[in-house]
Design a protein around this motif. Structure first.
Motif, mmCIF file in Angstrom:
data_model
loop_
_atom_site.group_PDB
_atom_site.id
_atom_site.type_symbol
_atom_site.label_atom_id
_atom_site.label_comp_id
_atom_site.label_asym_id
_atom_site.label_seq_id
_atom_site.Cartn_x
_atom_site.Cartn_y
_atom_site.Cartn_z
ATOM 1 N N THR A 82 0.898 -1.139 0.113
ATOM 2 C CA THR A 82 0.046 0.011 -0.171
ATOM 3 C C THR A 82 0.900 1.221 -0.051
ATOM 4 O O THR A 82 1.566 1.609 1.101
ATOM 5 N N ASP A 83 0.696 1.930 -1.116
ATOM 6 C CA ASP A 83 1.478 3.371 -1.265
ATOM 7 C C ASP A 83 0.683 4.350 -0.036
ATOM 8 O O ASP A 83 1.519 4.909 0.573
ATOM 9 N N LYS A 84 -0.563 4.247 -0.010
ATOM 10 C CA LYS A 84 -1.563 4.668 0.899
ATOM 11 C C LYS A 84 -1.764 3.798 2.049
ATOM 12 O O LYS A 84 -2.673 2.956 1.761
ATOM 13 N N GLU A 116 4.707 -0.599 2.808
ATOM 14 C CA GLU A 116 3.972 0.448 2.769
ATOM 15 C C GLU A 116 4.647 1.820 2.518
ATOM 16 O O GLU A 116 5.911 1.969 2.535
ATOM 17 N N LYS A 117 4.115 2.868 1.918
ATOM 18 C CA LYS A 117 4.556 4.108 1.571
ATOM 19 C C LYS A 117 6.054 3.810 0.748
ATOM 20 O O LYS A 117 6.748 4.712 0.838
ATOM 21 N N TYR A 118 5.818 3.009 -0.261
ATOM 22 C CA TYR A 118 7.049 2.673 -1.193
ATOM 23 C C TYR A 118 6.905 3.924 -2.296
ATOM 24 O O TYR A 118 5.913 4.413 -2.547
ATOM 25 N N THR A 119 7.998 3.919 -2.756
ATOM 26 C CA THR A 119 8.253 5.384 -3.631
ATOM 27 C C THR A 119 8.503 4.768 -5.158
ATOM 28 O O THR A 119 8.465 5.863 -5.964
ATOM 29 N N ASP A 147 -2.779 0.945 -5.537
ATOM 30 C CA ASP A 147 -1.768 0.418 -6.299
ATOM 31 C C ASP A 147 -1.685 -0.208 -7.396
ATOM 32 O O ASP A 147 -2.591 -0.851 -7.740
#
Length: 307
Positions: free
Chosen positions: A9-11, A36-39, A59
């Motif tokens: 999950t980016d968010k 999580e919060k990957y860029t 995602d």
């Protein structure tokens, strides 16, 4: 080796949702992995290498991601829309793709009405506005979200109409709306139209100048579906041609800056946020985890969305 379930999950989910997912997954003897919060997509591609199941939100599960997931058996989008999953890639690799319909429905409906009231009362600027009571609202697609919109609209005292080619008149009536038989008919008679159609090859840019120009004076379009269903150039032209027309959405169009000339007649939330409530967050996450367990243990593919 334990079955691995990845939450990518980016968010991120709310912590309470992650804890609930963990309980469901670990109770089955599976291992939970968090990304999580990957860029970058590369991080996601690396994370899927040895997982058996995967939960995502907005995602992008691209072909590259699916191909990199050598052991993947099931991917679940925690939410209703699933156009962020490459379904063909899943099918080609024998991966079952699912969504979690209905879990975010009330959250989206409440946001739609929050935006409607905000617009009707002139952004609470102190000037006289309008009431929703007595107005006609057309619900374009009367599934889980649409039916929740209908339920809330009835509470406001609105007249509720629905167009959904995949439902019978009897089903629409039973769900509290008056059935209509074409989009054109609905747009011609309704003061408000609330969009809940998916973004498909057939629906992309289908909400265009010609259709919207049928709406009555003072009409408002409410979009909590997808920006891709809007013909953005067409709606800009309509806004210029019709000073009475208003547009509100929980996702800004690509040409959002061009709406600045129509001050007071549009509103866009800073990001897609129809499902952004703690309750919906938890509901969708837990549903995704339960569906993964049901599929891996019993072959239950009730919410499968690919062929």
């Amino acid at each position: 080796m334990a079955t691995k379930v990845l939450i990518a999950t980016d968010k991120p989910f709310a912590p309470v949702a992650v804890n609930g997912i963990r309980e469901i997954v670990e109770a089955q003897g599976y291992e939970l992995v968090l990304l999580e919060k990957y860029t970058s997509p590369a991080e996601l591609i690396a994370a899927v290498a040895d997982v058996d199941a995967m939960i995502i939100r907005s995602d992008k599960a691209t072909k590259e991601v699916i191909d990199a997931a050598k052991k993947l058996k099931v991917i679940v989008r925690a939410g209703a829309g699933y156009d962020n999953i490459d379904l063909q890639a899943c099918t080609d690799k024998g991966v079952v793709a699912m969504n979690t319909p209905g879990q975010n429905s009330n959250a989206v409906a409440e946001l739609a009405f929050g935006m409607m009231v905000y617009m009707a009362r002139n952004f609470y600027n102190g000037k006289s506005g309008h009431e929703l009571k007595g107005k006609k609202i057309g619900v374009h697609a009367y599934g889980n979200v649409g039916q929740n919109v209908g339920r809330v609209a009835r509470g406001f005292g609105m007249e509720v109409y629905a167009f959904d080619p995949f439902m019978t008149d009897e089903q629409i009536k039973a769900a509290g709306a008056t059935p209509l038989h074409s989009a054109e008919e609905m747009y011609e008679m309704c003061d408000y139209v609330s969009l809940h159609i998916p973004a498909t090859e057939k629906t992309k840019k289908s909400i265009n100048y010609e259709l919207l120009n049928r709406m009555p004076k003072g009409a408002v379009l409410v979009n909590t579906a997808r920006k891709e269903v809007i013909d953005e150039e067409g709606i800009l032209k309509l806004m210029a041609d019709r000073p009475d027309f208003k547009y509100i959405s929980d996702i800004a169009p690509d040409n959002a800056a061009e709406f600045a000339q129509f001050e007071g007649r549009y509103f866009f939330t800073p990001k897609k946020m129809g499902a952004q409530t703690e309750e919906a967050n938890v509901n969708a996450g837990l549903a995704a985890a339960r569906q993964i367990v049901a599929f891996l243990e019993h072959g239950d593919a009730k919410f499968k969305v690919n062929k």
